[in-house]
Design a protein around this motif. Structure first.
Motif, PDB file in Angstrom:
ATOM      1  N   LEU A 130      42.872  42.895  39.513  1.00 36.28           N
ATOM      2  CA  LEU A 130      42.636  43.217  38.108  1.00 36.28           C
ATOM      3  C   LEU A 130      43.446  44.427  37.659  1.00 36.28           C
ATOM      4  O   LEU A 130      43.853  44.520  36.495  1.00 36.28           O
ATOM      5  N   ASP A 131      43.721  45.341  38.574  1.00 36.07           N
ATOM      6  CA  ASP A 131      44.616  46.461  38.285  1.00 36.07           C
ATOM      7  C   ASP A 131      46.020  45.939  37.996  1.00 36.07           C
ATOM      8  O   ASP A 131      46.681  46.358  37.028  1.00 36.07           O
ATOM      9  N   PHE A 132      46.480  45.005  38.817  1.00 35.76           N
ATOM     10  CA  PHE A 132      47.813  44.427  38.627  1.00 35.76           C
ATOM     11  C   PHE A 132      47.914  43.688  37.289  1.00 35.76           C
ATOM     12  O   PHE A 132      48.917  43.809  36.573  1.00 35.76           O
ATOM     13  N   CYS A 133      46.868  42.925  36.937  1.00 34.47           N
ATOM     14  CA  CYS A 133      46.877  42.221  35.654  1.00 34.47           C
ATOM     15  C   CYS A 133      47.024  43.197  34.494  1.00 34.47           C
ATOM     16  O   CYS A 133      47.765  42.934  33.528  1.00 34.47           O
ATOM     17  N   GLU A 134      46.343  44.341  34.582  1.00 33.97           N
ATOM     18  CA  GLU A 134      46.471  45.344  33.528  1.00 33.97           C
ATOM     19  C   GLU A 134      47.879  45.924  33.495  1.00 33.97           C
ATOM     20  O   GLU A 134      48.435  46.168  32.415  1.00 33.97           O
ATOM     21  N   LEU A 135      48.497  46.124  34.646  1.00 36.22           N
ATOM     22  CA  LEU A 135      49.856  46.682  34.707  1.00 36.22           C
ATOM     23  C   LEU A 135      50.884  45.744  34.080  1.00 36.22           C
ATOM     24  O   LEU A 135      51.835  46.205  33.444  1.00 36.22           O
ATOM     25  N   ILE A 136      50.720  44.438  34.265  1.00 35.25           N
ATOM     26  CA  ILE A 136      51.713  43.493  33.744  1.00 35.25           C
ATOM     27  C   ILE A 136      51.326  42.954  32.365  1.00 35.25           C
ATOM     28  O   ILE A 136      52.080  42.176  31.768  1.00 35.25           O
ATOM     29  N   GLY A 137      50.154  43.356  31.869  1.00 36.33           N
ATOM     30  CA  GLY A 137      49.730  42.923  30.540  1.00 36.33           C
ATOM     31  C   GLY A 137      49.268  41.489  30.478  1.00 36.33           C
ATOM     32  O   GLY A 137      49.402  40.832  29.434  1.00 36.33           O
ATOM     33  N   ALA A 138      48.687  40.983  31.580  1.00 41.99           N
ATOM     34  CA  ALA A 138      48.243  39.592  31.641  1.00 41.99           C
ATOM     35  C   ALA A 138      46.725  39.514  31.718  1.00 41.99           C
ATOM     36  O   ALA A 138      46.069  40.388  32.281  1.00 41.99           O
ATOM     37  N   ASP A 139      46.173  38.442  31.166  1.00 44.21           N
ATOM     38  CA  ASP A 139      44.759  38.155  31.345  1.00 44.21           C
ATOM     39  C   ASP A 139      44.541  37.616  32.761  1.00 44.21           C
ATOM     40  O   ASP A 139      45.460  37.085  33.392  1.00 44.21           O
ATOM     41  N   ALA A 140      43.305  37.728  33.242  1.00 49.43           N
ATOM     42  CA  ALA A 140      42.973  37.317  34.603  1.00 49.43           C
ATOM     43  C   ALA A 140      42.188  36.008  34.606  1.00 49.43           C
ATOM     44  O   ALA A 140      41.359  35.758  33.732  1.00 49.43           O
ATOM     45  N   TYR A 141      42.456  35.199  35.621  1.00 48.31           N
ATOM     46  CA  TYR A 141      41.736  33.953  35.870  1.00 48.31           C
ATOM     47  C   TYR A 141      41.335  33.974  37.344  1.00 48.31           C
ATOM     48  O   TYR A 141      42.187  33.969  38.224  1.00 48.31           O
ATOM     49  N   LEU A 154      47.337  35.273  34.776  1.00 48.82           N
ATOM     50  CA  LEU A 154      47.563  35.121  36.210  1.00 48.82           C
ATOM     51  C   LEU A 154      46.292  34.619  36.876  1.00 48.82           C
ATOM     52  O   LEU A 154      45.217  35.187  36.710  1.00 48.82           O
ATOM     53  N   ARG A 155      46.428  33.546  37.661  1.00 50.49           N
ATOM     54  CA  ARG A 155      45.320  32.932  38.393  1.00 50.49           C
ATOM     55  C   ARG A 155      45.313  33.417  39.843  1.00 50.49           C
ATOM     56  O   ARG A 155      46.371  33.533  40.472  1.00 50.49           O
ATOM     57  N   TRP A 156      44.116  33.641  40.399  1.00 52.34           N
ATOM     58  CA  TRP A 156      43.944  34.180  41.751  1.00 52.34           C
ATOM     59  C   TRP A 156      42.500  33.939  42.176  1.00 52.34           C
ATOM     60  O   TRP A 156      41.623  33.821  41.311  1.00 52.34           O
ATOM     61  N   PRO A 157      42.147  33.826  43.490  1.00 44.78           N
ATOM     62  CA  PRO A 157      42.958  34.014  44.702  1.00 44.78           C
ATOM     63  C   PRO A 157      43.525  32.718  45.278  1.00 44.78           C
ATOM     64  O   PRO A 157      44.180  32.731  46.315  1.00 44.78           O
ATOM     65  N   GLY A 158      43.253  31.598  44.677  1.00 44.41           N
ATOM     66  CA  GLY A 158      43.779  30.307  45.108  1.00 44.41           C
ATOM     67  C   GLY A 158      43.426  29.297  44.054  1.00 44.41           C
ATOM     68  O   GLY A 158      42.775  29.638  43.063  1.00 44.41           O
ATOM     69  N   GLY A 159      43.846  28.006  44.357  1.00 46.56           N
ATOM     70  CA  GLY A 159      44.349  27.463  45.599  1.00 46.56           C
ATOM     71  C   GLY A 159      43.313  27.303  46.697  1.00 46.56           C
ATOM     72  O   GLY A 159      42.169  27.661  46.599  1.00 46.56           O
ATOM     73  N   CYS A 160      43.808  26.631  47.740  1.00 44.32           N
ATOM     74  CA  CYS A 160      42.969  26.350  48.909  1.00 44.32           C
ATOM     75  C   CYS A 160      42.338  27.621  49.479  1.00 44.32           C
ATOM     76  O   CYS A 160      41.214  27.591  49.986  1.00 44.32           O
ATOM     77  N   PHE A 161      43.059  28.741  49.389  1.00 44.38           N
ATOM     78  CA  PHE A 161      42.538  29.991  49.928  1.00 44.38           C
ATOM     79  C   PHE A 161      41.224  30.393  49.266  1.00 44.38           C
ATOM     80  O   PHE A 161      40.358  31.015  49.895  1.00 44.38           O
ATOM     81  N   ALA A 162      41.055  30.041  47.995  1.00 44.78           N
ATOM     82  CA  ALA A 162      39.872  30.476  47.245  1.00 44.78           C
ATOM     83  C   ALA A 162      38.576  30.014  47.899  1.00 44.78           C
ATOM     84  O   ALA A 162      37.571  30.727  47.871  1.00 44.78           O
TER      85      ALA A 162
END
Length: 508
Positions: free
Chosen positions: A131-142, A85-93
């Motif tokens: 990062l808490d959400f990534c751990e809950l869904i079993g996804a790596d973070a970007y 999962l990629r976050w926080p953007g996008g243009c928002f980043a």
């Protein structure tokens, strides 16, 4: 020869010729490239109802949640096998200061989302929550760093806060905020769309700025440079040339491309379209192949050993928002057309797995081509969701090269291949995903392969019409269903792929 015999022979010859046009040959003996699971990644920006009122509803919500995250969405994403999962953007980043989203929520300052609707956000969703959400869904973070309006020090400290185990002001701050051990975050984007909303920079200026940021972001194991907008080949040329001597601080180069049949000014409706517009959408979907080939050729010139990966971290169908919704929230429906579009993209990414190591569809919930839509306490899975669930068999599998001979699908004199496919092998199973773009007829295929496969099973995503969709009143109009196929014989199997469908064939 009697007339009847002549006619029979002619019919058989024509039938044989037509059938031969649809032939797929799998070369398992040439399977050697791994399909990186992160090709099946997703994207969550602070945009509309993706995060707030999407997968994050807050701990005080009446909707069942875990630490503010919707339980039904957590379960759905885990079942889909989301890898990244990629976050926080996008243009928002490039307007985001990560320090505003740290610490007690009652003390976090608000921010105006200037890019998406001009709404005020309370920063209750920040680094810890992501990062808490990534751990809950079993996804790596970007994580995407702020280059457009941020600073090198700000970026450096964010990486340190997240990844460092050393004693420092940043790690002590992290511990005070409840996280003792650092997170394992591999991917870090240094800026986003810096040719546009990320600063309106020239490629020469951005390349120098990238080197500056990348030099100081210790702890960012895998650094991604902001790449081209669609066919801006000069951007890729300049970055690859200026970064050629700095491969030790650049691991990936991004590419962004969205499909919108009507162009930027009038993107077209997500649900009301005719066959001509559908065909145009598929033409523009196939354009992704051309973009990858052309950008790859430039990258190969400066990086023949493929040390720098191509990262397609924004892609998908982008239509006009649904009537009556906030135009800055980019909420759109999702039809069978989008399922086929997603299937084609993923097949293309699979087939370029030697260069493409990550791709992120935009966006995960309630924005553009989402896999999930929500309305208050209701949730539905879109046709695109079921494509990702179907294609999860390819994650970390070994790409099997295919020879595809296909009939063409023609509308208004414009023709495109009717069939699109990719294949992989994993755990002794050969999986092929094939899209039939033709909405008017099934396509017969002779599928040939090497290897002693005895059994065949199938799954399918299709619908009554191209405009078929899942709505809150009918959430299962388009879903993943069993598809019956015959037994393999002598290294071949005959298939009939229904019109307007995406099919998975598994041989074992």
């Amino acid at each position: 020869m009697k007339l009847q015999s002549i006619l029979t022979a002619a019919i058989l010859l024509c039938t044989s010729t037509i059938f031969a046009q649809n032939k797929i040959t799998a070369h398992t003996d040439k399977a050697e490239t791994t399909i990186n699971r992160d090709i099946y990644g997703h994207f969550a920006e602070h945009l509309g109802r993706c995060i707030y009122d999407g997968f994050y509803v807050g701990e005080g919500s009446s909707i069942e949640n875990v630490r503010g995250f919707r339980v039904d969405i957590i379960d759905a994403l885990r079942e889909m096998q989301i890898p990244l999962l990629r976050w926080p953007g996008g243009c928002f980043a490039d307007t985001y200061n990560w320090k505003d989203g740290i610490g007690p929520k009652s003390e976090r300052p608000s921010i105006v989302n200037v890019h998406w609707g001009g709404v005020t956000e309370d920063n209750s969703f920040g680094t810890h929550e992501f990062l808490d959400f990534c751990e809950l869904i079993g996804a790596d973070a970007y994580i995407n760093l702020n280059v457009g309006s941020g600073s090198v020090r700000e970026a450096k400290e964010w990486v340190e806060y997240v990844t460092s185990a050393n004693k420092s002001p940043m790690t002590e701050w992290r511990k005070q905020n409840g996280r003792e051990e650092p997170w394992k975050v591999k991917y870090w984007g240094i800026g986003n769309e810096n040719w546009g909303c990320g600063g309106n920079m020239t490629p020469e200026y951005y390349a120098d700025l990238y080197r500056n940021y990348a030099t100081y972001c210790h702890g960012a194991d895998y650094k991604i440079a902001g790449g081209a907008n669609v066919a801006d080949y000069n951007w890729t040329e300049v970055l690859m040339k200026k970064l050629e001597r700095y491969k030790h601080i650049v691991d990936g180069l991004s590419l962004h491309y969205y499909v919108h049949p009507g162009g930027w000014g009038n993107k077209g409706s997500a649900r009301d379209f005719d066959e001509a517009e559908y065909h145009l959408t598929m033409q523009k979907t196939y354009y992704m192949e051309e973009l990858i080939n052309n950008h790859s050729a430039i990258m190969d010139k400066y990086d023949p050993k493929k040390q720098i990966d191509m990262i397609v971290d924004e892609w998908g169908a982008w239509y006009d928002c649904e009537p009556g919704t906030n135009p800055g929230f980019l909420y759109q429906q999702n039809t069978l057309r989008d399922a086929i579009l997603a299937g084609i993209h993923l097949n293309i990414f699979n087939n370029h797995a030697d260069r493409i190591k990550m791709a992120n569809i935009a966006q995960m919930v309630n924005v553009i081509q989402s896999v999930i839509l929500t309305r208050e306490d209701k949730m539905l899975l879109t046709p695109t969701y079921y494509i990702f669930k179907m294609y999860s068999v390819h994650q970390d599998a070994t790409l099997v090269p295919l020879d595809v001979e296909t009939e063409m699908y023609t509308v208004d004199g414009k023709e495109i291949p009717a069939l699109n496919a990719s294949a992989s092998v994993k755990d002794g199973k050969l999986n092929m995903t094939v899209c039939n773009l033709n909405p008017n007829q099934e396509e017969e295929i002779e599928y040939a392969f090497d290897g002693d496969y005895k059994n065949a099973t199938g799954m399918i995503v299709t619908g009554d019409k191209l405009q078929s969709l899942n709505d809150f009143d009918q959430p299962e109009e388009v879903s993943l269903k069993e598809f019956k196929v015959g037994k393999p014989k002598n290294g071949k199997i005959k298939l009939k792929i229904p019109a307007k469908s995406v099919v998975l064939i598994t041989l074992d």
